[in-house]
Design an enzyme around this catalytic site. Structure first.
Site: not given
Ligand code: ADP
Length: 545
Positions: A185, A333, A442, A447
Site C-alpha cells: 500500500t 487489502e 471535525k 463530521w
Molecule cells: P492506497 O494504496 O492509496 O491506499 P488503495 O487503492 O488501497 O490505495 O486505496 C483504497 C482507498 O481508496 C479506500 O480505502 C477508500 O478510501 C478509497 N476508495 C476506494 N474506492 C472508492 C470509492 N468508490 N469512493 C470513494 N473512495 C474510494
C-alpha cells in the site's frame, strides 16, 4: 460428512492454461514502452509464461521467492503475472511512482531476488541498485537492440532470456493458499505495508470480477486496462480476463487521454476501469476534440473506483459515451473488489437524476464480502443510510495481516479488517463513503464529509479538480478549506463558488475559504495527497478565524 467432490486447488496457472486452450487466438494488445503497438494472443502468452517459469528456475528462483517488477501495463508484464505466480514464486509489483526511498524500502523488505523493469525505469534502477541488497539479477523488459546502457550487476535482456528457455513446462500443483503476489500500500502514513495475495484469493476474486453485476467480463469483452498492473493487480482484471478469454488492451506508459481514446476506438473496447483522475484526463482530451463522438465506439461499461466519482463525471460518461457508469469500492487489502454499484430492478423506473444519486454511492457488497460499520464506541451501527461509522470488512480475498507482520495484528476482535474508511450503509446495502478516517473534518464535534464537498465543487462548470482539507479554527477546532483548480479557459470567483456550494450542501458545511491553485498533489495511485495539502496549509489563516 464431507462432500464427494474433487479437491482441486484454485491456481493462477489454471487461468492462463484455460485461456490458451479455449481462447488461444483471443488478442492481447499493448502499446509498448518503446512506442509501437504489439499484438499477441493467449496461446503465445501461455508459451512465453512457461519460458518465464523455466528462466526463473535457471536464475535460482524457487517457490515463495519474491520477483519484483517495475513495469507498466504491457504484454510482458501480463506474461510475468502468470509465469512468476504459476511457477510458485511470488510476483511483487512495485509502484514506480513511489519515491525512490520507498521503492528501496519495499524491494529490500520484500527481499526480491530478481527485478524485472521497463527500460524507462533504467535510470531509476541504476540509481537504486547499490541499495537493493537481495536482488541478484536485473532483467530489462525489452529486446537486445533496446537494452539500456546501465551499470547494474547481472543485467539480463528479457527477450534473450525467454529465447534461451523452453516453452515446455508443467505448472506445479501448489497449495491454493500459497502466496501468489505481493503489493504494498502506498503508505501515506508510516512505511508501506505488503498485502500478500494467494492463488485461492485471486481465483475467487476473478470469479466475482467477471460476474454480471460486477464488470460483466466474458469472452466477447474487450478490456482496456487503465488501472496500473502495480496497483492491486490492476483490480484483478488480468486474471479475470484470462479466466474467460476476454481481449486485453494495455496502454503501456501512455495513460494520456489521446492514447486511451485511440485504444478504445481501434480495439473495440467494451469495458474500462480507472481511477477518476484518469477519466478527467480523457475528458480534457475530449474537450479539445469536440468532433469526437464517443457514442460511436462500442463502450459498454466505464468502471471507476479508488476515489469518489462526482455526479458530473457519471452524467458525462452516461450521456456522451452511452455507457453504464459502474462505481466500485475497494482497497489494496481487499484485492480490491469489495462492492459494485449496479442499480437494482426497483431503481429502473426512477428518473435519471435519482439513479445517478445512487450511482454516486460506493456500491453494495459483492458475494463473499461482509461489510459492517462500527461507531466510536465499538458498537455495530444500523444499516439505515444515516448512521456513519468505521467500515470493517471480511471475506476470502480480504487481507488478514501484512507481509512479515508489519503493523502487527490488524483484524478486529471478530476477525474483520478495519478499512480506515468512514461511511454509511443504507437498507439496500449501498455504502456511502463519508471520508477516510484521517481526512474527515471535525467541526464543533460534528463530521463534515470532504468527499461530498469535493463532489459538489467539481460540479461547478469552471472547476476542474477540488480538494477539501481541514484547517485549524479557534472556535470550531476545524473548518473546511477548498482548494480548487480552474478548468482551462473558464473562470469563477471565490464568492461565486461559495454561493454555488451553499445551494448544494448544508450551511455549516460551506467552506470558510477558497484558494485557487494551478494543480493539486496526488499520491502514487492517483489520489489527492491530503497529507501534503494539510502540511502546506497548516498555518493557513481562515478569514473566519
Ligand atoms: P492506497 O494504496 O492509496 O491506499 P488503495 O487503492 O488501497 O490505495 O486505496 C483504497 C482507498 O481508496 C479506500 O480505502 C477508500 O478510501 C478509497 N476508495 C476506494 N474506492 C472508492 C470509492 N468508490 N469512493 C470513494 N473512495 C474510494
Amino acid at each position: 460428512m464431507l462432500g464427494l467432490m474433487q479437491d482441486r486447488p484454485l491456481l493462477i496457472s489454471s487461468l492462463i492454461e484455460h485461456a490458451a486452450t479455449y481462447h488461444p487466438t483471443r488478442e492481447i494488445v499493448a502499446r509498448t514502452v518503446e512506442g509501437p503497438i504489439h499484438r499477441t494472443n493467449y496461446a503465445e502468452i501461455h508459451r512465453r509464461a512457461k519460458r518465464v517459469a523455466n528462466a526463473l528456475a535457471s536464475l535460482g528462483v524457487g517457490v515463495a521467492d519474491r520477483v519484483g517488477t517495475l513495469a507498466w501495463n504491457t504484454h510482458r508484464h501480463f506474461e510475468l503475472y502468470f509465469g512468476v505466480s504459476g511457477s510458485g514464486a511470488i510476483l511483487h509489483t512495485v509502484n514506480p511512482r513511489l519515491f525512490p526511498e520507498q521503492i528501496e524500502y519495499i524491494v529490500n523488505h520484500a527481499e526480491d531476488k530478481v527485478l524485472f523493469f521497463d527500460i524507462g525505469f533504467a535510470p531509476l534502477v541504476e540509481k537504486l541498485a547499490p541499495a537493493l541488497k537481495s536482488v541478484q539479477h536485473y532483467v530489462a523488459m525489452t529486446e537486445r537492440a533496446n537494452m539500456p546502457a546501465i551499470d547494474v550487476p547481472n543485467l539480463l535482456c528479457y527477450e534473450d532470456l525467454l529465447a534461451e528457455h523452453s516453452d515446455t513446462y508443467d505448472w506445479p500443483e501448489l497449495d491454493e493458499r500459497a502466496a501468489s503476489s505481493l503489493c504494498y500500500t502506498s503508505g501515506t502514513t508510516g512505511n508501506p505495508k505488503g498485502v500478500l495475495y494467494s492463488h485461492r484469493s485471486t481465483v475467487l476474486h476473478s470469479l466475482v470480477a467477471c460476474a454480471a453485476d460486477a464488470f460483466a467480463v466474458g469472452a466477447s469483452t474487450s478490456v482496456l486496462l487503465a488501472v496500473p498492473m502495480f496497483h492491486a493487480n490492476a483490480w484483478g482484471m488480468p486474471y479475470a480476463a484470462a479466466m474467460v478469454g476476454a481481449k486485453m488492451v494495455m496502454p503501456g506508459p501512455h495513460l494520456n487521454g489521446q492514447s486511451l481514446y485511440e485504444l478504445m476506438r481501434d480495439e473495440g473496447v467494451t469495458v474500462s476501469q480507472a481511477v477518476p483522475t484518469v477519466w478527467l484526463m480523457l475528458f480534457q482530451f475530449l474537450d479539445e476534440h469536440p468532433e469526437i463522438d464517443m457514442k460511436a465506439l462500442g463502450l459498454k461499461i466505464i468502471g471507476s473506483g479508488g476515489a469518489a466519482s462526482p455526479r458530473s463525471m457519471i452524467e458525462r460518461c452516461e450521456r456522451d459515451f452511452g455507457v453504464e457508469y459502474l462505481q466500485a469500492w475497494g482497497m489494496t487489502e481487499t484485492s480490491p473488489i469489495g462492492t459494485t454499484g449496479r442499480l437494482l430492478p426497483k431503481h429502473a423506473a426512477l428518473p435519471k437524476d435519482e439513479q445517478t444519486t445512487i450511482k454516486m454511492k460506493a456500491g453494495r457488497a459483492v458475494w463473499g464480502v461482509g461489510l459492517k460499520i462500527i461507531g466510536d464506541d465499538g458498537q455495530e451501527l444500523p444499516h439505515d443510510g444515516r448512521a456513519f461509522g468505521h467500515l470493517h470488512v471480511r471475506g476470502p480475498w480480504i487481507a488478514s495481516g501484512y507481509f512479515k507482520h508489519t503493523g502487527g495484528e490488524v483484524l478486529d476482535k471478530d476477525g474483520w479488517f478495519p478499512t480506515g474508511d468512514i461511511g454509511t450503509i443504507d437498507p439496500d446495502g449501498y455504502v456511502q463513503l463519508v471520508d477516510r478516517a484521517k481526512d474527515v473534518i471535525k467541526s464543533g464535534g460534528e463530521w463534515i464529509s470532504s468527499i461530498d464537498l469535493e463532489n459538489a465543487a467539481i460540479g461547478h462548470p469552471a472547476v476542474h479538480e477540488a480538494a477539501i482539507i481541514a484547517v485549524a479554527h479557534p472556535k470550531w477546532q476545524e473548518r473546511p478549506l477548498l482548494l480548487a483548480v480552474k478548468r482551462p479557459g473558464k473562470d469563477v470567483t471565490r464568492e461565486e463558488l461559495l454561493q454555488y456550494l451553499s445551494e448544494r450542501v448544508v450551511k455549516w458545511w460551506v467552506p470558510d475559504d477558497v484558494v485557487f491553485v494551478d494543480q493539486l498533489p496526488h499520491t502514487a495511485t492517483g489520489k489527492l495527497l491530503k497529507t501534503k495539502l494539510r502540511e502546506d496549509y497548516r498555518n493557513y489563516r481562515l478569514p473566519t478565524a
